[in-house]
Design a protein around this motif. Structure first.
Motif, PDB file in Angstrom:
ATOM      1  N   SER A  42      -2.448   4.196  -7.634  1.00 41.95           N
ATOM      2  CA  SER A  42      -1.517   5.329  -7.622  1.00 41.95           C
ATOM      3  C   SER A  42      -2.206   6.597  -7.118  1.00 41.95           C
ATOM      4  O   SER A  42      -1.602   7.407  -6.409  1.00 41.95           O
ATOM      5  CB  SER A  42      -0.964   5.563  -9.026  1.00 41.95           C
ATOM      6  N   ILE A  43      -3.467   6.759  -7.464  1.00 40.81           N
ATOM      7  CA  ILE A  43      -4.210   7.947  -7.044  1.00 40.81           C
ATOM      8  C   ILE A  43      -4.375   7.974  -5.533  1.00 40.81           C
ATOM      9  O   ILE A  43      -4.116   9.001  -4.886  1.00 40.81           O
ATOM     10  CB  ILE A  43      -5.583   8.010  -7.741  1.00 40.81           C
ATOM     11  N   VAL A  44      -4.794   6.860  -4.937  1.00 40.30           N
ATOM     12  CA  VAL A  44      -4.999   6.853  -3.480  1.00 40.30           C
ATOM     13  C   VAL A  44      -3.674   6.979  -2.740  1.00 40.30           C
ATOM     14  O   VAL A  44      -3.606   7.600  -1.671  1.00 40.30           O
ATOM     15  CB  VAL A  44      -5.762   5.587  -3.023  1.00 40.30           C
ATOM     16  N   ARG A  45      -2.626   6.386  -3.303  1.00 35.44           N
ATOM     17  CA  ARG A  45      -1.304   6.512  -2.672  1.00 35.44           C
ATOM     18  C   ARG A  45      -0.837   7.960  -2.694  1.00 35.44           C
ATOM     19  O   ARG A  45      -0.337   8.492  -1.699  1.00 35.44           O
ATOM     20  CB  ARG A  45      -0.302   5.604  -3.397  1.00 35.44           C
ATOM     21  N   GLU A  46      -1.007   8.644  -3.839  1.00 31.89           N
ATOM     22  CA  GLU A  46      -0.612  10.043  -3.975  1.00 31.89           C
ATOM     23  C   GLU A  46      -1.461  10.944  -3.073  1.00 31.89           C
ATOM     24  O   GLU A  46      -0.949  11.893  -2.470  1.00 31.89           O
ATOM     25  CB  GLU A  46      -0.772  10.475  -5.427  1.00 31.89           C
ATOM     26  N   ALA A  47      -2.746  10.645  -2.968  1.00 31.17           N
ATOM     27  CA  ALA A  47      -3.665  11.482  -2.181  1.00 31.17           C
ATOM     28  C   ALA A  47      -3.596  11.184  -0.688  1.00 31.17           C
ATOM     29  O   ALA A  47      -4.075  11.983   0.124  1.00 31.17           O
ATOM     30  CB  ALA A  47      -5.092  11.291  -2.679  1.00 31.17           C
TER      31      ALA A  47
END
Length: 215
Positions: A42-47
């Motif tokens: 989720s972090i890499v997708r959001e970033a």
């Protein structure tokens, strides 16, 4: 984690600031769910970055979590506590400073304050809190230290009054800042202006209730 992270020497600090802040904001947002529930996917997708890039800089989810806390702590120290004018002993004026700084930080790091609150409230993964918690334990009481208690009306306990004022603003600002998240800059400015106007009115009310009349 055996020692405090040196933010300035971490390799992610060589990254362009906008991209770095995008990654950290994504981390704050996801870790706000709690360490165990947070997902690096989720972090890499959001970033908007690859998972390989994230792990190139941090190596593991735990390292990212620890760095996120250290990074937030560094921001709070340099862009909040150190910018406050503690020579201003009128607690209402000091609160006004605090609110303006919090708004500015909330624009740059929308989920940072929630992340810090979640971190300190977590029962599970609390290694980082034990290592870094003293920073906030030492700094937060200073926010309301050495205030001018002679400004308060006779018969009013200044400490109780300050608690009432602080918790009113803490609850109100938290609720209102969630509304200042529109991509429309004109709408954001409108909400910002309304928010500041409301705060000034509250300050005026508290000054009338708790302070002696000005001569």
């Amino acid at each position: 984690m055996s020692k405090k992270i040196d933010i300035s020497s971490h390799k992610i600090m060589s990254m362009e600031a906008e991209k770095r802040n995008r990654i950290m904001n994504a981390a704050f947002k996801e870790f706000n769910k709690g360490y165990k529930k947070a997902s690096t996917d989720s972090i890499v997708r959001e970033a908007g970055i690859s998972k390989g890039l994230l792990f190139h800089y941090f190596g593991s989810k735990e390292n990212l979590y620890e760095f996120a806390f250290a990074y937030a702590g560094d921001i709070m120290l340099k862009e909040y506590f150190e910018l406050l004018n503690f020579e201003q002993r009128d607690v209402l004026e000091r609160l006004w400073q605090m609110i303006l700084l919090k708004i500015d930080l909330s624009y740059k790091y929308p989920m940072m304050f929630d992340f810090l609150t979640t971190l300190h409230n977590e029962d599970g993964h609390n290694l980082v809190s034990k290592s870094y918690g003293y920073t906030f334990e030492e700094m937060i009481p200073k926010l309301f230290a050495d205030i001018d208690e002679t400004l308060f009306k006779d018969g009013i306990d200044p400490k109780m009054a300050v608690n009432i004022i602080y918790w009113t603003f803490a609850g109100y600002s938290t609720a209102q800042l969630t509304r200042i998240n529109s991509p429309d800059l004109a709408e954001v400015q409108k909400e910002y202006d309304r928010f500041l106007k409301d705060i000034q009115e509250y300050l005026s009310i508290f000054r009338t209730i708790f302070y002696k009349e000005e001569k």
